[in-house]
Write an enzyme that holds these catalytic residues in place. Structure first.
Site, PDB file in Angstrom:
ATOM      1  N   PHE A  91      80.961  42.543  53.217  1.00 46.00           N
ATOM      2  CA  PHE A  91      80.649  43.563  52.207  1.00 46.00           C
ATOM      3  C   PHE A  91      81.888  43.973  51.407  1.00 46.00           C
ATOM      4  O   PHE A  91      83.002  43.988  51.925  1.00 46.00           O
ATOM      5  CB  PHE A  91      80.140  44.827  52.906  1.00 46.00           C
ATOM      6  N   GLU A  92      81.663  44.394  50.167  1.00 46.59           N
ATOM      7  CA  GLU A  92      82.712  44.989  49.315  1.00 46.59           C
ATOM      8  C   GLU A  92      83.924  44.071  49.139  1.00 46.59           C
ATOM      9  O   GLU A  92      85.059  44.523  49.059  1.00 46.59           O
ATOM     10  CB  GLU A  92      83.171  46.346  49.889  1.00 46.59           C
ATOM     11  N   GLY A  93      83.669  42.777  49.097  1.00 45.07           N
ATOM     12  CA  GLY A  93      84.768  41.810  49.038  1.00 45.07           C
ATOM     13  C   GLY A  93      85.155  41.416  50.449  1.00 45.07           C
ATOM     14  O   GLY A  93      85.364  42.273  51.317  1.00 45.07           O
ATOM     15  N   ARG A 101      84.921  50.390  49.045  1.00 48.30           N
ATOM     16  CA  ARG A 101      85.798  49.970  50.147  1.00 48.30           C
ATOM     17  C   ARG A 101      86.271  51.164  50.975  1.00 48.30           C
ATOM     18  O   ARG A 101      86.210  51.132  52.202  1.00 48.30           O
ATOM     19  CB  ARG A 101      86.983  49.185  49.586  1.00 48.30           C
TER      20      ARG A 101
END
Length: 590
Positions: A403-405, A265
């Site tokens: 992406f990334e949550g 993140r």
């Protein structure tokens, strides 16, 4: 920095930060900038001339480019020297991510390899696993992927159904299951695969070699953007994984996954900076070439507004990213000084700032989406043409909010993580918030006689923080353990925290610049702060009132509403002229 000065994740809400203790991009040294130049030269020579070939998913091309990056050492920037890396600092790795961030699909493949592909083994692998795989990952001999998501397990990663069963002879785990949306899936040699052993409730992690029997792949996914990034579904049918390829301990997979996601993140926050910078360059160059009504469109106020907003969003995101990066670096250095190995120090350093990692992911990705959207608008009809570079920038940007949550998950995470840290006593959020709420009529900071520009802006930001804190006290008291289900209110609070962090980071950057440049040379940066603080005040007011209207009634609603209205007030500035000065500087520099 003294260890007592180290801030904790989310503590920015209640703790004053001195400008001398933050890092700003202007402080990168010559060696660090040489690494940046190597990254940029590589993109200019090997990637930008071949964007069409990359987007057509030409077989073998992306793997070849990753290997070439490895030959230059660009895959091992943060890998220890003992594993054939450059052993650079976290801060340096963040700047390298930014430098590589403007290369569209290649950036995705590159970041997946050096981040989620390599770091699980580097951070959690034992000595034998690291010696076997990390040098070959750092040099590009091997390429990597990260296999977590499943058809019914996206944001709720631990609900995955992939299973690993120990063989009768105890030599292998027999792996069965399915993974999807796997970046680099079509060519990766090494996969970090998450699965549950037997009837475990929690995931474990495995290092899997793609050449092993039983692994099959679906065709490449057809995607809106990042078309050159290999994205495949992967199936595991009785794959024999040697027991020595269990990564970390049994049941540690979910922790490994979270650690790597936190790291991803904050690094995504840096990576999108490279993409925003490139989109802004396309915008201003086109505006300086295109004529309408007998004039360059860069002369029009409407276009200057867009260019200025692009710069403001990019500059504030950059300020926040490197402020947080320095905090992570300080924590890593402290843990190393306490005797922890570098990998463990990196894990704990990043994990200390989960709030900021989530915050930067959301803020930077949404800034990027605004910037590329306005880049298309500045290009007008041509912006909608696939022949123009802003077409690719627009399509490729959209994935970063997923992406990334997803940004929705990360907005919840921002508030929830800060509140949990405070409940564990990591910093006194609730005591300060309660005191402010009890003295709500007296918490507005008034202007003082000797207040300069910097003090004025700090007073505004302090008021913004106080507004957020009294809301946190109110919603915590109202909803208690059920607060996690009030997602709309959590979104309001997270947006307030996000804008406060960006505003304060930018102000501190400009204050520190004052010691590097002459006061008369930083006027343009003051304009950025003036406009952004003004806009932040409106965001604080709207988010605050939206939250209050969602749970408070009668006298409480009025009392809280009056406080938010007062605490969000700032003096008016001529934002039209400030934006025009920002745009004019960009236009002059082209």
């Amino acid at each position: 920095m003294d260890k007592n000065d180290l801030i904790k994740g989310g503590e920015f809400l209640v703790k004053e930060t001195d400008a001398k203790n933050i890092f700003i991009p202007e402080e990168f040294n010559e060696e660090q900038m040489m690494i940046v130049q190597t990254c940029e030269d590589f993109l200019e020579a090997e990637v930008y001339p071949h964007l069409e070939r990359i987007d057509s998913a030409e077989p073998g091309l992306m793997k070849e480019l990753i290997e070439k990056a490895g030959e230059l050492g660009l895959l091992g920037i943060s890998v220890p020297e003992e594993y054939d890396g450059f052993d650079q600092s976290f801060l340096t790795s963040m700047k390298a991510c930014e430098a590589m961030g403007g290369a569209h699909s290649f950036s995705v493949a590159y970041m997946a390899h050096i981040g989620i592909g390599t770091l699980p083994t580097l951070y959690y692998g034992n000595k034998e696993q690291k010696e076997k795989y990390i040098p070959r990952l750092a040099t590009g001999e091997l390429t990597a992927a990260y296999c977590l998501t499943e058809p019914n397990a996206g944001s709720d990663a631990n609900s995955g159904k992939t299973k690993a069963t120990l063989s009768e002879d105890g030599k292998y785990y027999i792996l069965n299951g399915q993974k999807m949306w796997i970046t680099n899936g079509g060519f990766a040699d090494i996969q970090t695969v998450f699965a549950k052993i037997d009837n475990d409730r929690i995931l474990s992690a495995f290092i899997v070699e793609s050449k092993w029997d039983g692994i099959t792949l679906n065709p490449e996914e057809k995607k809106m953007g990042i078309k050159g990034s290999s994205t495949r579904q992967i199936f595991y049918n009785d794959v024999k994984v040697p027991v020595e390829n269990l990564l970390g301990r049994r049941g540690e997979g979910f922790r490994i996954a979270l650690t790597i996601l936190h790291n991803g993140r904050i690094k995504l926050g840096a990576t999108v900076l490279g993409a925003t910078r490139r989109a802004i360059s396309h915008s201003v160059k086109y505006a300086n070439e295109r004529k309408q009504f007998g004039s360059l469109i860069s002369n029009f106020g409407a276009i200057k507004f867009k260019l200025a907003e692009q710069v403001i969003k990019s500059f504030t995101a950059e300020s926040a990213v490197y402020r947080a990066s320095k905090d992570v670096q300080d924590a890593i250095d402290l843990y190393i000084s306490q005797g922890k190995d570098k990998e463990k120090a990196n894990i704990e350093g990043v994990s200390r700032f989960v709030v900021e990692c989530a915050l930067l992911k959301v803020y930077a990705s949404e800034a990027q989406d605004y910037i590329v959207d306005e880049a298309v608008q500045i290009h007008g009809g041509l912006g909608y043409s696939a022949d123009m570079p802003v077409d690719r920038a627009y399509r490729d940007s959209r994935i970063n909010r997923i992406f990334e949550g997803t940004n929705e998950i990360n907005r919840i995470l921002i508030v929830d993580t800060a509140l949990k840290a405070a409940k564990k006593g990591e910093f006194d959020l609730f005591g300060i918030a309660k005191n402010l709420k009890d003295n709500i009529e007296n918490i507005y900071k008034e202007k003082t006689d000797n207040e300069d520009w910097y003090s004025e802006k700090k007073r505004y930001i302090k008021n913004f923080k106080n507004a957020t804190l009294i809301l946190i006290d109110s919603i915590s008291e109202c909803f208690e353990k059920y607060l996690i289900y009030e997602q709309e209110i959590l979104f309001n609070i997270s947006d307030m925290m996000m804008y406060i962090y960006a505003a304060e980071s930018t102000l501190l950057r400009v204050e520190k610049l004052k010691g590097i440049k002459r006061e008369d040379k930083i006027g343009i940066y003051k304009d950025i702060v003036d406009v952004f603080v003004y806009d932040t005040s409106n965001n604080i007011l709207k988010s605050g009132i939206d939250a209050i209207s969602s749970f408070a009634e009668g006298e409480e609603q009025k009392k809280l509403g009056d406080a938010i209205f007062k605490l969000s007030k700032v003096a008016t500035v001529n934002i039209k002229e400030a934006r025009r000065r920002i745009a004019d500087k960009l236009i002059d520099d082209n």
